[in-house]
Structure formats: C-alpha cells, structure tokens
Design a protein around this motif. Structure first.
Motif, PDB file in Angstrom:
ATOM      1  N   ALA A 502     -44.952  56.604 -66.062  1.00 53.70           N
ATOM      2  CA  ALA A 502     -45.382  55.910 -67.273  1.00 53.70           C
ATOM      3  C   ALA A 502     -44.545  54.677 -67.591  1.00 53.70           C
ATOM      4  O   ALA A 502     -44.768  54.032 -68.619  1.00 53.70           O
ATOM      5  N   ALA A 503     -43.571  54.326 -66.742  1.00 46.47           N
ATOM      6  CA  ALA A 503     -42.735  53.162 -67.006  1.00 46.47           C
ATOM      7  C   ALA A 503     -42.276  52.565 -65.685  1.00 46.47           C
ATOM      8  O   ALA A 503     -42.256  53.228 -64.642  1.00 46.47           O
ATOM      9  N   LEU A 504     -41.905  51.278 -65.736  1.00 45.30           N
ATOM     10  CA  LEU A 504     -41.426  50.548 -64.570  1.00 45.30           C
ATOM     11  C   LEU A 504     -40.139  49.832 -64.963  1.00 45.30           C
ATOM     12  O   LEU A 504     -40.144  48.956 -65.832  1.00 45.30           O
ATOM     13  N   ALA A 505     -39.023  50.227 -64.357  1.00 46.40           N
ATOM     14  CA  ALA A 505     -37.744  49.546 -64.587  1.00 46.40           C
ATOM     15  C   ALA A 505     -37.551  48.478 -63.527  1.00 46.40           C
ATOM     16  O   ALA A 505     -38.015  48.609 -62.399  1.00 46.40           O
ATOM     17  N   TYR A 506     -36.845  47.404 -63.877  1.00 44.71           N
ATOM     18  CA  TYR A 506     -36.598  46.333 -62.922  1.00 44.71           C
ATOM     19  C   TYR A 506     -35.319  45.596 -63.304  1.00 44.71           C
ATOM     20  O   TYR A 506     -34.740  45.808 -64.374  1.00 44.71           O
ATOM     21  N   VAL A 507     -34.887  44.706 -62.411  1.00 41.65           N
ATOM     22  CA  VAL A 507     -33.681  43.915 -62.621  1.00 41.65           C
ATOM     23  C   VAL A 507     -34.060  42.444 -62.662  1.00 41.65           C
ATOM     24  O   VAL A 507     -34.772  41.955 -61.786  1.00 41.65           O
ATOM     25  N   ASP A 508     -33.596  41.745 -63.689  1.00 41.26           N
ATOM     26  CA  ASP A 508     -33.747  40.303 -63.817  1.00 41.26           C
ATOM     27  C   ASP A 508     -32.432  39.679 -63.344  1.00 41.26           C
ATOM     28  O   ASP A 508     -31.376  39.919 -63.924  1.00 41.26           O
ATOM     29  N   MET A 509     -32.486  38.870 -62.270  1.00 41.77           N
ATOM     30  CA  MET A 509     -31.265  38.343 -61.674  1.00 41.77           C
ATOM     31  C   MET A 509     -30.535  37.341 -62.566  1.00 41.77           C
ATOM     32  O   MET A 509     -29.419  36.933 -62.265  1.00 41.77           O
ATOM     33  N   SER A 510     -31.142  36.930 -63.670  1.00 40.60           N
ATOM     34  CA  SER A 510     -30.441  36.062 -64.611  1.00 40.60           C
ATOM     35  C   SER A 510     -29.488  36.841 -65.499  1.00 40.60           C
ATOM     36  O   SER A 510     -28.774  36.256 -66.306  1.00 40.60           O
TER      37      SER A 510
END
Length: 697
Positions: A502-510
């Motif tokens: 039910a969720a999607l985690a991710y990394v923002d390289m900024s």
C-alpha cells in the motif's frame, strides 16, 4: 668681474636660497593631496586568474600614503557581508575573514570615499575589487585522455588540477588498477606520475582519485576522478572471454563473447574465425558492448556468438577463436585463443535459493545456489556488468540492471527482454509484493537529470510515470524560458514497495526520502541523505535508513551509467562513511528518528521481532565493508560474526529468524558469501566469491 658685480650675485643667490627654503618648508608641512588606492587584490588566488579566490584568501588594499587606520577600516565594505579582522603593514590594509569563504560565490570588496591621511585630506574616489571564490577542485585535463587505447609503455600519466592541491592528500587518495608503482612529481597544479616499470602491453589501467583528495585550502574534490586507458600492444588482444576459461555452472542461455582491446574491422570476420565443440547452431557478429559497458568503452570491440537454441545442460564446451580478425588500426591477432567452460542445469524457480552477483563467468552476473552452497549456477548472462537486481516474489523471474538499462528474464534464462527504451537510463528495479508491478527510476543520460519514478506491469506493456502529489517532479524536464538556467531535476532512486503493497518508499538524491501512499494519494517526505535503499519493517509501519541527516549526494555524471546505491559504490570519503547514521522513518511522518547506534552504521535490513541487521563501516576497509551487527528487539546491538575474517559488505535475513546470509570483501578463504548462525556467531563459507547476496524464501 668687478667687486660690485660679485656682491650683487651673492645677494641674488642668497635671496634664491631663502625662496627655495620657503617652498620646501611649505611642501613638507602642508599636504594638499588626498590619499588613493594604489592596489586592490587577493592574497590567495588561482595562479591562472588573480580574480578567482581560494576560500582561505585575505583581501589586501595598498594606499598611496599612510592613512588613518580607523577611517580606512570604516570605509571598507564586502558584499555579501563577511565577518573578519583588520591588520596593517605600513600603507597596506589586510582584511582576513573569520571563516573560509563559501565556494563559487561572487564578492565585491569596496573602499568608500572618506579615508583620510595624516594631513586630513579625504579620499574622493571609490575603489573596488570584484572576485569569485573557487568551486570544488577538479582534474581539468589528463594525458593520456580518458579511454585512450594507444598509450606508450613508458609514458607518464599527467594530471592538471583546477587549483593548487594538497599534494599529500592527493597521493594518499590515488589508486591504480592493476596496481603498479608510480613516482609522483608536482609542478604547480600539475601532477606527473611516472611508472617505475613500463606498462604491460595491451592491459587496460584504471586510475582513480577519491574525494579524500583536497586542495591547499582543504576543499575536497567535487567528485571522484576516474581515468581509464589501455597500454599499446603490438597486436590485437582479447581482454575478456565470456564465459571465462574453466568456469562451471554457466547458463545454457549464455552468449559467447570475446572483448578486445580496440575496435574491430567487421569486414575481417569470416566463417572460419569462430568454432565451438560440441557443435552449437548460432550466429557470429562484431558488435558494440551493450548498456553500461558500451558507455564505458564505445565502439565495435566485441565478437559475439549468439546460440539459436539453449546449450546442452551439464556439458563442457570448448571454444576456439582463430586468427584473422583485424583491428581498425590494422593490428592483427597474433595467435589463436582456446578456452573451455561447463554449463549447469537451469532452474525453474529461485525459491529457497541464495542469489548473488559474481564475475566468475567473465562478467558480473547474477548467480544462485542452494542454502548449503551446492548447485551454484549462473542465472543472467549479460555482456555488461550487473550492479543491481530484483527477484519476483514467486521466484520465477528476475530483473537485472547495469546502471544504464534493465533486462527481465525467467529464472531459467528464457524469455529475456530489454525493458529500457533508447534515450533514457533505468535503475533500481523492485517488484510489488504480489509480483504484478515493477517500480524503477529513470535518468536523462545527456544531462544527468532525474526523470522521476516509473512503474510498469510485470506482464508487459508501457511504463507509466509515478505522480508525486505536492512535488514539482515532472517525468520529463520542462524547458526553461530563454536566458534562464533551469534547476536540475533530482534523481529519485531505490523505490521499494511496503510488504502490504500500500506504499512506495524511495530516496531523493537531493537529500530527502519519501513515502508515497498508493494509489498516489498522499506523499510525505523528510530530510535525510540516504546512501542505501529504504528497508521496510515487516509490519509496513516504516522504513530503516542509512545516511546523513543533512546534505545531498553527488548528481549523476552526464553520459555515465548510474552506480549502485551502496556506500561502497557512491564515492563517499572516509569521513562521510564514518559519519553515516541509522534512522527510522515512520509511515506518514515528516521527520526521521536517528537510532542509537554508532556512527558509521550502514546497510540496515529489518527482521522479525523488531530486530535488524546493520554494518559498521571500518576505516579503510575495502568496498565500504565493516563489522556485522544484530540488534535485540530493544535495539541493543551485538557483533554476530567476530571470527577475524574479511569485512562484511552486505547482509540480510534468511527465511529462519536465526539465519543470516552475508557477503565479505575479497575472494578466497575469508571472502565471498557466508551463512551466519546468529545464535552461535559461527559462519560457514558458501561461495569463495560473490557480493549482494539475498536469500529468496
């Protein structure tokens, strides 16, 4: 001359002396000229440009005469404002900032009218100095050039830096592979590295300088410097054969390839050049290396045999490459090349298999083995080194990536299809918990800008951008108005579905991490510069992270493949590795919570019962390796593999709560893939080489 004439002359001379004395008296006692600035400059600047300041510079103002110090200091301005102190040396005012000046910043220093001299004359004209501070130091030129193929065997390596460097730090941060002894010498910004012994003919060398290298002001390199070149050889030479000589467990779907040290003339290929026994039908052609390998070494360098049907399982093949091929420079192969390899038996499913990356087949690819180390066999057989992969939940398919493109295949090697279209780079694949969807990141190879997160059906079809609410993250960059420099779009990486889907985690390289509630209805982000993918807690309530509470990571270098998202691959300095922290981001929260674990902790993996694994990086350990720790449910950590072996570079939980699979740096008796019993702390080596292992349930 008469007596009267003499007397008149003496009187005139005396009168002249009196007048001259009066003039000199007035000149020495009455000063009507105002002071002026004779020279305005920097004490520390680039040798090539007086107006580009080092961050440690002071500002020097030389006046035409002695002036009142207080009036001069009051008239001095610098914009942007900088705190500092004044000092004097005769007619020279020196302003020294309290702290280093910021990088890449425009400044204007001014001395305003009103500076007075000892006679009270006031300076009437304003004087100013415009300058800019340096950016991070870089290597601006090299000899040989990158990817040069014909470097003379006795040739020195010459590097020109953008500024004067801290020579000791550069030499400490410099590596060359294969390792050779180099004698360094400096001349200003130029470093000359002279090989003690001649280079080896036909060998490709890679020289790197890490971000521990600094300039004279202590500013580190903007990014690691990498220079690849090949020593000249007397003839056309094979640098890699795939599958490798005497390799076992090779995929029955493998292509057979020879990588050469220079571009080939395809017109010199004939039917007698390549042969294989037992006989296998297929086609031979000269091709460019695909994906990241082709980006690193472009040109027709590969002779590839593509079987038209799977090879026989558990069979030894012998391959011969006869002479006849010629390089575009006219160099010919001196002698035939012959090697052998043995195929394995294909797997229908990867259930209860340990999967890892190994280059034992000649090129980094994904391999699998039973949990006791038996049955080791190759899964993927790509010609470009694999740096990332994902296995479907049912174990029947997998996706591999090399930092440029993604390829999907079945576990047995069949059904291979390239997912990535031309014109983009795709990275960091992940399957949804039910295996129906694939998530990944996209990058523009020309600009290095991020193109957002994307998903597609595992069954096929077009990819679709993930809409991130309340975020300006278009799937394609929006053209900026004429004359306006657009802000680079951040690269979004490592999308990971929560266990409940039910969720999607991710990394923002900024420098942020995000959790998107599906279907794309709510996004929460938090400040954190993560250096490894988010690791979901088993109950889907949050993710574990490794990184820094502030800062950001280097953007992608245009025209280059994207490196794996791992502390050992991201060109982090030893200081940055030692400062890594573990953190937890709860689902829906807007801030991360730092965990009470030592600095240098990285690569967390969440397990059952509130426990988690992590690796504490050791200073100077290869591949960013370190000590493997496991926490109790309360968060207390203990070392679970204290056997004195090679540092651990990756670890993850197995299907049973007390089983952990780990990778250790290097190859041989202490490296490779290990099975760890966390109750006893004992480790069992399963494979003498391998990295990034995962135990597929």
């Amino acid at each position: 001359m008469s007596r009267g004439s003499i007397i008149r002359s003496l009187v005139a001379f005396a009168i002249g002396l009196v007048v001259l004395g009066g003039i000199l008296f007035v000149a020495t006692t009455v000063d009507g000229r105002p002071p002026a600035v004779d020279r305005f400059g920097l004490t520390h600047h680039l040798s090539s440009n007086d107006n580009v300041a080092l961050t440690t510079t002071s500002i020097q103002v030389v006046f035409s005469e002695g002036v009142d110090h207080a009036s001069a200091e009051a008239a001095f301005r610098i914009d942007p404002t900088v705190e500092g102190a004044f000092s004097w040396n005769a007619n020279t005012l020196v302003f020294t900032p309290e702290e280093r000046l910021p990088l890449e910043t425009d400044f204007v220093a001014t001395v305003q009218p009103g500076v007075t001299d000892a006679a009270g004359n006031a300076m009437e004209q304003e004087a100013s100095l415009a300058f800019v501070t340096v950016g991070h130091p870089t290597v601006v030129a090299s000899q040989p050039e990158s990817n040069q193929d014909d470097v003379p065997l006795a040739s020195p390596i010459v590097l020109r830096f953008s500024t004067l460097m801290d020579t000791a730090s550069i030499e400490d941060a410099l590596r060359i592979s294969p390792e050779i002894e180099l004698t360094p010498s400096w001349s200003g910004e130029v470093l000359t590295l002279t090989p003690v012994e001649p280079l080896t003919a036909g060998v490709r060398y890679t020289l790197s300088i890490g971000t521990d290298g600094r300039d004279n002001a202590g500013t580190p390199l903007e990014r690691s410097f990498l220079l690849g070149f090949r020593a000249v050889s007397s003839g056309l030479a094979a640098s890699i054969v795939m599958p490798a000589d005497e390799a076992e467990g090779i995929s029955t779907r493998t292509p057979i390839a020879v990588f050469f040290d220079r571009t080939l003339d395809p017109d010199t290929l004939d039917d007698d050049v390549f042969s294989i026994q037992p006989d296998a039908p297929g086609s031979v052609e000269v091709v460019e290396a695909p994906g990241a390998a082709g980006m690193a070494e472009p040109g027709l360098r590969v002779l590839r045999f593509l079987p038209s049907a799977p090879l026989q399982a558990n069979t030894t093949y012998e391959v011969t490459l006869a002479t006849g091929l010629v390089g575009t420079d006219g160099a010919a192969q001196a002698a035939p090349v012959t090697w052998r390899f043995t195929t394995g038996a294909p797997l229908a499913s990867l259930s209860n298999q340990i999967v890892f990356i190994s280059d034992r087949g000649g090129v980094d690819n994904v391999w699998a083995m039973n949990p006791d180390g038996t049955g080791q066999r190759q899964l993927s057989s790509e010609l470009s080194p694999i740096t990332m992969y994902a296995v479907a939940p049912d174990g029947r398919s997998l996706i591999v990536g090399d930092g440029a493109r993604l390829v999907m295949q079945q576990a047995d090697g069949g059904g291979r299809q390239t997912l990535t279209p031309d014109g983009v780079l795709e990275i960091d694949p992940a399957f949804s918990p039910d295996g129906s969807q694939i998530a990944f990141g996209r990058v523009d190879p020309v600009t290095g800008n991020g193109l957002g997160l994307w998903t597609k059906s595992a069954a096929g079809g077009d990819a679709n951008p993930v809409e991130l609410p309340n975020e300006l993250l278009p799937s394609t960059p929006t053209p900026a108005p004429t004359g306006v420099v657009a802000e680079p779009a951040p690269i979004l990486r490592a999308p990971r579905y929560s266990p409940d889907g039910a969720a999607l985690a991710y990394v923002d390289m900024s420098g942020r991490v995000g959790v998107l509630e599906l279907p794309s209805d709510r996004l929460t982000t938090a400040r954190f510069a993560a250096v490894s993918p988010p690791a979901w807690l088993p109950d889907s309530t949050g993710v574990l992270l490794s990184g820094s509470p502030s800062g950001s990571l280097d953007p992608a270098e245009p025209g280059q493949p994207i490196k794996a998202m791992d502390p050992g691959d991201l060109d982090l300095s030893s200081f940055a590795l030692g400062a890594l922290r573990l953190a937890q981001l709860e689902r829906g929260a807007a801030a991360v919570q730092l965990l009470d674990q030592p600095s240098g902790s990285s690569r967390p993996d969440a397990g059952p019962g509130g426990r988690y694994l992590f690796i504490e990086v050791q200073a100077e350990a290869p591949e960013g390796g370190g000590t493997l720790w496991l926490t109790t449910a309360g968060g207390t950590a203990f070392d679970v593999l204290a056997d004195g072996g090679a540092p651990v570079t990756a670890a993850g939980f197995g299907p049973e709560s007390n089983d952990v699979v780990a990778a250790r740096s290097g190859i041989g008796a202490s490296g490779g893939v290990w099975l760890v019993d966390v109750t006893s702390g004992r480790g069992q080596q399963l494979a003498a080489d391998g990295r990034m292992p995962r135990w597929i349930p």
